[in-house]
Design a protein around this motif. Structure first.
Motif, PDB file in Angstrom:
ATOM      1  N   ASP A 129       0.800  -1.226   0.000  1.00  0.00           N
ATOM      2  CA  ASP A 129       0.000   0.000   0.000  1.00  0.00           C
ATOM      3  C   ASP A 129       0.837   1.282   0.000  1.00  0.00           C
ATOM      4  OD1 ASP A 129       1.031  -0.008   2.568  1.00  0.00           O
ATOM      5  OD2 ASP A 129      -0.899  -0.190   3.584  1.00  0.00           O
ATOM      6  N   LEU A 174      -6.648   0.215  -2.523  1.00  0.00           N
ATOM      7  CA  LEU A 174      -6.491   0.364  -1.087  1.00  0.00           C
ATOM      8  C   LEU A 174      -7.792   0.043  -0.360  1.00  0.00           C
ATOM      9  CD1 LEU A 174      -4.542   3.738  -1.142  1.00  0.00           C
ATOM     10  CD2 LEU A 174      -3.568   1.482  -0.736  1.00  0.00           C
ATOM     11  N   ASP A 324      -3.871  -6.294   3.999  1.00  0.00           N
ATOM     12  CA  ASP A 324      -4.066  -5.209   3.035  1.00  0.00           C
ATOM     13  C   ASP A 324      -2.901  -4.238   2.960  1.00  0.00           C
ATOM     14  OD1 ASP A 324      -4.597  -4.217   5.562  1.00  0.00           O
ATOM     15  OD2 ASP A 324      -6.236  -2.914   4.910  1.00  0.00           O
ATOM     16  N   GLU A 329      -4.806  -0.203   6.614  1.00  0.00           N
ATOM     17  CA  GLU A 329      -5.913   0.759   6.624  1.00  0.00           C
ATOM     18  C   GLU A 329      -7.256   0.109   6.951  1.00  0.00           C
ATOM     19  OE1 GLU A 329      -6.086   2.955   2.977  1.00  0.00           O
ATOM     20  OE2 GLU A 329      -4.543   4.369   3.612  1.00  0.00           O
ATOM     21  N   ARG A 369      -6.623  11.230  -2.051  1.00  0.00           N
ATOM     22  CA  ARG A 369      -7.386   9.990  -2.000  1.00  0.00           C
ATOM     23  C   ARG A 369      -8.817  10.207  -1.510  1.00  0.00           C
ATOM     24  NH1 ARG A 369      -3.397   9.009  -4.477  1.00  0.00           N
ATOM     25  NH2 ARG A 369      -2.450   6.962  -4.765  1.00  0.00           N
TER      26      ARG A 369
END
Length: 387
Positions: A129, A174, A324, A329, A369
């Motif tokens: 990530d 993400l 992840d 996150e 983002r």
């Protein structure tokens, strides 16, 4: 001949001050050139989301490292750390013993001026990530961007899109600020002497005012944040330190053996008793009411525990194995661009400006983002408005 006015003294030391290294550096050699490594091994051997490394500006033969413990980090390198307090200080090339020692920059004492310049990020691909590279894209006083490489910069052929990472990873890859992961998260150090599992608690049906203070009322994710204090920096040897928070009742042994302590008092007692179930986990009491837990074999920082909140620990994010990515996150609510704890300790020194740049890059990341400000940041901003 360099005059005394043209040199500056640089000192590196561990948290407990049992190991102190000092050398003089010509001012013309500053800032020291450094790099950030985001590989899985570096994260799990320090507990940080990356290591920041430079070359110690002194001949290796002149540096007495006899007070440090060596851990065989790889076939090429030993990690040299303090066995009392865990601070990793040097990487030593064991094949080319005339090579300079690699210094973890977090061990450098705070001084005024421009001390370290990060030129590149390597093994960013290991993070999935982007890890800490997202807020260390422009870490330098001169405004230059540190290039991000999927693997090792010097072995990437040319600077193709595959080698140099720009806007990576894409937003849709993400977990994001609102989606939550439910599965267990492994906790392990590089040597696997510490091997645990964190299963985030379910807070469904619990009123907002009854949630633990570090749990996001909207997503029920735990808080993750930034700390600029000297103790955390020296604990893991890395300038920018990141913690996540967890209740001890939600942590268990990876081998499913029962009995992992549900309070920090019980955890300390188990370690003090040298219970074999605890593996290589030990601690350094950085103050009369705080314990910093680390692996006695490979140095990895694992937990911070405080006597005034015995039901929980701060977890070093680098030792997590979230599915992840390094920032996890799906499990944590990040205060991107928000306040950095204990920033005031760095006032007047080079790291104060570094943390300012970290906060700005974190905010840029959040806005790009389209992530909302997390609840802790919003509460602080609201309180500031009323003050």
């Amino acid at each position: 001949m360099v005059s005394a006015e043209d040199v500056i003294t640089q000192t590196a030391n561990c948290l407990c001050k049992a190991n102190i290294f000092t050398t003089n550096v010509p001012k013309s050699k500053l800032p020291l050139k450094g790099w950030a490594c985001h590989c899985e091994s570096c994260r799990h051997v320090t507990g940080a989301l990356c290591t920041l490394v430079t070359s110690w500006p002194e001949k290796r033969a002149s540096v007495d490292v006899s007070g440090l413990k060596a851990y065989s980090f790889s076939s090429r390198y030993d990690l040299l750390f303090c066995s009392i307090c865990s601070t990793p200080i040097f990487f030593a090339n064991k094949q080319e013993t005339d090579k300079e020692l690699g210094l973890l920059t977090g061990t450098l004492r705070n001084t005024p001026g421009d001390v370290v310049k990060i030129t590149n990020h390597i093994f960013v691909g290991d993070t999935q990530d982007g890890g800490a590279s997202m807020w260390l894209r422009k870490p330098n006083a001169d405004g230059t961007e540190a290039k991000r490489y999927r693997e090792r910069a010097e072995t990437d052929k040319g600077e193709s899109a595959e080698a140099v990472l720009s806007d990576w990873p894409p937003h849709n890859s993400l977990t994001g600020s609102e989606a939550k992961k439910e599965g267990p998260v492994p906790i392990w150090c590089k040597c696997k002497g510490v091997s645990l599992v964190w299963q985030p608690g379910s807070y469904n049906g619990i009123k907002d005012d009854e949630l633990p203070w570090f749990v996001d009322p909207a997503t029920h994710k735990a808080l993750a944040g930034f700390c600029a204090c000297e103790s955390c920096r020296l604990f893991g040897g890395v300038d920018v330190w990141n913690w996540g928070f967890a209740e001890l009742k939600d942590i268990r042994f990876a081998n499913k053996q029962p009995g992992f302590p549900a309070s920090s008092d019980a955890l300390r007692a188990l370690v003090d008793a040298k219970d074999p179930s605890i593996g290589t986990l030990t601690y350094f009491a950085s103050s009369s009411d705080a314990q910093r837990y680390f692996c006695s074999n490979c140095s990895a920082s694992v937990f911070y525990a405080s006597d005034d909140r015995t039901f929980m620990v701060d977890v070093a994010l680098g030792v997590l194995g979230a599915s992840d990515g390094a920032r996890a996150e799906g499990y944590f609510s990040w205060a991107y661009g928000g306040a950095i704890s204990h920033l005031e300790e760095n006032s007047g020194y080079w790291r104060y400006d570094l943390f300012d740049r970290v906060a700005k890059e974190g905010e840029r990341w959040r806005i790009d983002r389209n992530y909302p400000k997390n609840w802790r940041r919003l509460a602080r901003e609201k309180a500031a408005e009323k003050a």
